[in-house]
Design an enzyme around this catalytic site. Structure first.
Site, PDB file in Angstrom:
ATOM      1  N   GLY A  15     -27.158   0.136  -1.738  1.00  0.00           N
ATOM      2  CA  GLY A  15     -26.697   0.152  -1.633  1.00  0.00           C
ATOM      3  C   GLY A  15     -27.553  -1.713  -2.242  1.00  0.00           C
ATOM      4  CD  GLU A  61     -39.096  -2.134   1.372  1.00  0.00           C
ATOM      5  OE1 GLU A  61     -39.680  -2.203   2.197  1.00  0.00           O
ATOM      6  OE2 GLU A  61     -40.120  -1.505   0.500  1.00  0.00           O
TER       7      GLU A  61
END
Lengths: 326, 163, 753
Positions: free
Chosen positions: C480, C709
């Site tokens: 994703g 992240e």
């Protein structure tokens, strides 16, 4: 899910009789959003689900000179958007709108919402044999109770999850309960029962009985109402604390008041001391903070939920304040 | 010999995307299970099976519902629409094109549900405000949190439809 | 100023069309003939020995086709501390046995017929309790993993504190919270003789292949892992017992088996972010210069280790490397408890560590009378890196999580992030306060550092196919985050063709080359570097092959969208299809171990939040949020913005509402549902602005660095600091739920009276 039979009833007699015959292992189902969840969770075993969806006469909203009649099968979406409700009973429309999500509201019914079971995480988990499921312990008494009751709770500390019930209480609604042969009705405050009256249920329904409609008296002109709900996230949450207030104001004076609290007690909770205090006051003179404090004066918080006392007091103050400045 | 639990079945006619299907269902089967396992329409997803995430959203008589929280037996005689009824990858509809252009998804698991909720919204409100979009779609969870792009996608779709 | 064909363009997400139409297949959508459904029996006890299991009734239920218990399971290990099934249950929800039956309801019925005799054992659910010497032992070797903390040192903190004018120390806590990816994990296994095929939610088909091979004692070559579209994971879909159990059931039944976890199981038996308690001690001079940083983290890994060692390591990196300082120390205590297992979850331990560090930075700057932005501008680590001596030998690649000083960054846009972010939120202007007295507004910030993406060895293959198509093959899984779109952008750019022309095959252990996990934000950097190299090689090979065909030198040729043409005489050209016809398929493979011997590759960022706190209800609303990132060149702006917004919104859940709650009396997870876990909804999404620093990294592919992240790291400190700015109440424990805010307001009001 364990197997069950789903039967579509076409008449009240049929529905009621089937339910009685299969008691205690029968349940009524309307939209089904709550009851299917309980069955999936493994906390409810049912032999037969009796569907009320086919009953005629229970899906209408009827407005008259004496007030409003809302059939128990009316969806929450309809209640939230119906013009007569939005205009005349805003607290009810707001309460219905605040429930869950559009998907749930499109299917969930008035009757189902009133009869839904508690959300207490000990109740909902098969790994806790709690009082409400026939066990001997309330696991919320001493710890793990941040969502639990601060009022009206003794042995079991659930809070009643229905937003709509709280608004209807403030609006002095009447619940009509039907069975095979007859109807009976009662003020909504008498429809709900606390655990010390009946540990295993939250309302007075007997086998074969179901809610068929709710009646709300026509408010006089000068009446305004509101429903406020405090949540942990911005949407789709049960109330940390909620407040419904209905005030009748004439000549700048409060002539009638009814405040109801949600998310804080095992039943939708009236605070008559607040109603008396407000009645007769000039709206300009109302000390809303004091009213808020008065609403929670009997609060008995648990180890983790004392914040609800302050929160509820603030919510009451805010709701009253909003109405008197209308 | 252990006993099989007694289960009940019924024959129903389910209208999905305009086609009638005659099927045998166990009384317990949810609409979601029937769509996915019986009819092979796997667009609707089982994200939670509790009506808490909207990944299974389909339209019943034009209204978004969580198909995991309805029994198939509750849906007989009503019109069910799923994402498969809207178009395929070679011919996306206006809403889907808008999502593609605005990057309205990441992992895509929530996407069919959002598409159905947004379809219902735009069918009843051709020029929704941002608040109306949020209110209509709040029952769909996106764990990738692509919410910003999703809102932009629906806005873009409304604009496209208008022009 | 370079102009690119596709790099820097918001090319549409490659796999989005099929997701929009419902055609994209996820593991639970896989249907095979004769497929059975599996269900797992889970422990109701937090710690228990399994004395016996009677499966006779279950096995004899019509429609039950296979059963497995720890007494008859293969003896392999899924992880060093986790056998396929075990005779000891270590948390409520731990796998005990499994069945496969004709349908799900039957499998569920079969589970209820299994009789297990447990001997309950002492248990511990709290990490701080667990590291005490008298705590109940979850493991024979004790609760503290490794028996001692992970200790990392640069310089000497004793010296550093001695130099300080003032020393500050505070303790902060963060909860466990679940990734709760919308797709509950699932696996399908099917045997054909000795050959096993597995379809599963995975971010690493080769890693899974290896793990299954070891667990089942089956040669790696006999196992094929087909990655399906994955309904995300954010790291949390690390390997569990699921794949192995499914494979064993399928083998015993002689038929394919599918297991789909329920949402509740995904919460409890999936993986989540580790809860932590972190104490940060910082020494500063009166002028704000940082002289010493010492952070200590106690982290709860739950019942199993999973990726705990990586997470505890990362929790210290902010303290070790974000502020320029010669004297730093980090001690990380990783402990077992009898609770669900922690695992990798977007940015691992960095959010926890930075929450503590960046909250203390604000406390310090206020005490010193310095603006907290100024404090950071003064002290943030710069391009030259940390003071000190390089320890890594000169010919070795530098760690992207270094402790040593004397190693510069390849690029460092942190200062620019601080500048552009603070400008965007009007940092110098205090918040405008609304009229009603109970609402208070404030601004806060947090900055951060994160490894820049140089990960494990990565292989990419490129092919000119027989029909003239150009194809990229990568073992990488797109979870994703957009690799499926960005990799072909890189390949296309390097080749010199349009984005749409590069086809991609991904995530099949049999047909695609070895790739590391889509993890640690390494995809763009590692696989991207390999992809770029493969494309470069393919380009060279194609031109080499065409040169004699066009009777010219390779240096006279260039690649176009249609094929190859002579630079001066473009009519002398040949299409890709023609090239393939005459020269056959051309395939190249590039294997890269990305990294640099000379520079540390890190990404940076600074987040700024403006919040409004309702002091009567404790509710916090984020009015606006600015996320400024240095991730090098942004390869696909729309995707990147989506990535950043998504990471921020996700972590607003961590900051304001989410936590996994374990009942200490019996180890039961109380809130294993979307409703009770309180994950953010559309209505919680704030007004957000994403800014990217103008940085091009000299090492990363086309100058890119990690972005997946980093957005997760700045949220908690930015919001907590903003709340302090709004109401003057410092809250050191997440999440900042209404009850906590109200309680802290009351407590701190009480203190000041």
């Amino acid at each position: 899910m364990k197997p069950f039979k789903f039967e579509q009833a076409t008449t009240a007699v049929q529905a009621s009789q089937t339910h009685v015959d299969a008691a205690p292992n029968a349940r009524f189902i309307a939209g089904g959003t709550d009851i299917l969840g309980e069955i999936k969770e493994g906390i409810l075993e049912v032999n037969i689900l009796v569907s009320l969806a086919g009953l005629s006469g229970a899906s209408e909203i009827i407005s008259s000179d004496v007030g409003l009649e809302i059939g128990a099968l009316v969806t929450l979406t309809r209640i939230a958007s119906d013009q007569s409700i939005v205009e005349t009973y805003p607290a009810l429309a707001q309460a219905a709108e605040s429930v869950a999500t559009p998907q749930i509201r499109n299917v969930g019914t008035l009757g189902g919402n009133l009869c839904q079971r508690p959300r207490c995480w000990y109740y909902r988990s098969p790994l806790f044999d709690c009082l409400k499921k026939g066990g001997v312990t309330c696991f919320a008494s001493d710890e793990g109770n941040k969502y639990h009751a601060i009022l009206g709770a003794e042995n079991c500390h659930i809070v009643h999850p229905s937003d709509v019930a709280v608004a209807l209480l403030a609006l002095d609604a009447t619940v009509v309960v039907s069975n095979a042969s007859s109807d009976r009705q009662m003020p909504i405050g008498d429809f709900f029962v606390s655990p010390d009256v009946n540990m295993l249920a939250e309302n007075v329904l007997e086998p074969g009985e179901f809610v068929s409609k709710v009646k709300i008296p026509k408010p006089s002109s000068g009446t305004r109402s509101v429903y406020l709900k405090a949540k942990e996230r911005q949407a789709y949450d049960f109330a940390l604390s909620s407040v419904a207030v209905s005030l009748e104001v004439r000549d700048e004076t409060i002539t009638q008041a009814h405040v109801a609290l949600g998310g804080v007690a095992p039943v939708p909770y009236s605070v008559p001391q607040v109603d008396s205090e407000l009645t007769g006051q000039k709206i300009r003179e109302v000390d809303v903070q004091a009213i808020g404090q008065l609403a929670v004066k009997d609060a008995q918080p648990l180890s983790d939920n004392s914040y609800k006392v302050r929160l509820t007091a603030s919510m009451v103050a805010r709701a009253v304040s909003r109405l008197i400045s209308e | 010999m252990a006993q099989l639990p007694i289960s009940y079945s019924a024959s129903i006619t389910l209208n999905v995307n305009g086609t009638d299907h005659q099927i045998e269902v166990d009384h317990r089967w949810t609409l979601l299970r029937v769509l996915r396992d019986v009819l092979g329409l796997t667009g609707a997803k089982r994200g939670c099976d509790r009506g808490e995430c909207g990944a299974c959203t389909v339209l019943v008589d034009g209204d978004p519902v969580c198909s995991c929280s309805m029994l198939a037996l509750q849906v007989g005689g009503r019109q069910v629409r799923t994402v498969e009824g809207l178009g395929d990858a070679n011919s996306l509809n206006v809403l889907q094109e808008a999502f593609l252009a605005e990057d309205g998804g990441q992992c895509g698991f929530c996407t069919p549900g959002f598409i159905m909720s947004a379809t219902a919204l735009l069918e009843s409100n051709t020029d929704p405000t941002e608040d109306e979009i949020k209110a209509a779609l709040v029952g769909n969870i996106c764990r990738c949190n692509a919410y910003g792009r999703i809102i932009e996608s629906v806005k873009a779709a409304a604009k496209s439809e208008a022009s | 100023m370079t102009t690119f064909k596709t790099i820097g363009k918001s090319e549409p997400r490659r796999d989005l069309p099929e997701k929009l139409t419902g055609e994209a297949k996820y593991t639970a959508d896989v249907q095979l003939p004769g497929m059975l459904f599996g269900k797992i029996l889970r422990s109701p006890h937090p710690h228990a020995r399994i004395l016996s299991i009677n499966v006779d009734a279950a096995r004899n239920l019509p429609g039950v086709r296979a059963v497995v218990t720890p007494f008859d399971a293969p003896k392999g290990q899924v992880a060093p501390d986790m056998p396929i099934l075990d005779t000891e249950a270590r948390y409520v929800g731990d796998e005990v046995a499994a069945v496969a039956a004709d349908d799900e309801d039957l499998a569920e019925a079969a589970l209820s017929l299994i009789e297990v005799k447990y001997e309950q054992l002492p248990f511990v659910t709290d990490a701080v309790e667990a590291i005490k010497p008298d705590a109940p032992q979850t493991r024979p070797g004790g609760n503290l993993v490794g028996g001692k903390p992970l200790t990392l040192i640069r310089g000497s903190v004793e010296e550093g504190f001695a130099q300080a004018d003032r020393i500050f120390e505070e303790t902060y806590s963060t909860p466990a919270h679940a990734g709760a990816a919308l797709e509950p994990r699932a696996a399908v296994a099917s045997w054909d003789g000795d050959n096993l095929t597995v379809w599963k939610s995975t971010r690493g088909v080769h890693a899974d292949q290896l793990a299954l091979s070891l667990a089942l004692d089956v040669p790696r070559g006999n196992i094929r892992v087909m990655g399906q579209n994955m309904g995300a994971g954010y790291g949390t879909k690390d390997e569990t017992r699921l794949g192995a159990i499914t494979a064993v059931l399928a083998q015993r039944a002689g038929r394919p088996v599918k297991i789909e976890l329920t949402r509740q199981e995904e919460f409890v038996a999936g993986r989540h972010r580790h809860g932590t308690t972190t104490t940060v001690r910082m020494g500063v001079k009166n002028d704000g210069t940082v002289t010493a940083v010492h952070a200590t983290t106690i982290m709860d890994t739950g019942a199993y280790l999973s990726s705990g060692p990586g997470v505890i390591r990362r929790a210290g990196q902010g303290a070790l490397y974000l502020y320029r300082c010669a004297n730093v120390q980090y001690d990380g205590y990783l402990t077992y408890t009898n609770t669900p297992s922690g695992g990798s979850y977007r940015a691992l331990g960095a959010p926890q560590g930075h929450f503590a560090l960046e909250s203390l930075a604000d406390t310090i700057s206020e005490a010193l009378g310095i603006d907290s932005l100024e404090f950071r501008l003064k002290n943030h680590v710069g391009l030259e890196g940390q003071p000190g001596e390089r320890v890594t030998p000169a010919n070795e690649v530098l760690d992207t999580q270094p402790v040593e000083g004397g190693v510069p960054f390849s690029s460092n846009g942190l200062r620019e992030c601080l500048q552009i972010g603070s400008e965007a939120i009007d940092w110098g202007q205090p918040s405008e306060q609304p009229e009603s007295g109970n609402l208070r507004r404030g601004k806060g910030m947090g900055m951060f550092i994160y490894r820049g993406g140089a990960g494990g060895r990565s292989i990419a293959r490129m092919r000119l196919e027989s029909d003239g198509s150009l194809r990229l093959l990568t073992g990488l899984m797109d979870v994703g985050e957009g690799s499926l779109t960005v990799m072909p952008q890189i390949a296309a750019e390097e080749l010199g063709v349009g984005y749409d022309q590069v086809l991609v095959t991904f995530g099949d252990s049999e047909t695609t080359p070895e790739a590391p996990l889509t993890a640690g934000s390494t995809a763009t950097f590692s696989t991207g570097t390999a992809t770029k190299e493969a494309a470069r090689q393919l380009k060279a090979r194609i031109i080499e092959v065409v040169a004699p065909l066009l009777d010219t030198e390779p240096s006279n040729l260039q690649i176009t969208d249609d094929g190859v043409e002579h630079i001066q005489y473009p009519e002398r050209s040949v299409s890709f299809a023609q090239i393939a016809e005459s020269a056959g398929e051309i395939e190249v493979e590039a294997a890269i171990s990305p990294g640099s011997r000379d520079h540390v590759i890190n990404s940076f960022g600074a987040h700024f939040a403006e919040v409004e706190v309702d002091t009567d209800t404790g509710q916090v609303r984020v009015l606006r949020y600015i996320a400024a990132h240095d991730s090098g060149r942004i390869l696909n702006p729309k995707l990147a913005i989506n990535q950043v917004e998504g990471g921020v919104s996700q972590m607003l859940g961590f900051t304001l509402s989410e936590q996994m709650l374990t009942d200490p009396r019996n180890g039961v997870t109380l809130n294993a549902s979307f409703l009770e876990h309180k994950s953010p909804t559309l209505q919680d999404f704030p007004k957000m602005q994403v800014l990217f620093a103008d940085v091009v990294d000299p090492v990363g592919p086309f100058g890119a660095k990690a972005l997946g992240e980093p957005p997760s790291i700045g949220v908690a400190p930015a919001v907590a600091n903003a709340i302090y700015n709004a109401i003057g109440v410092r809250i050191r424990d997440l999440p900042l739920t209404p009850d906590r805010v109200l309680n802290e307001i009351e407590a701190q009001r009480g203190d000041s009276q």
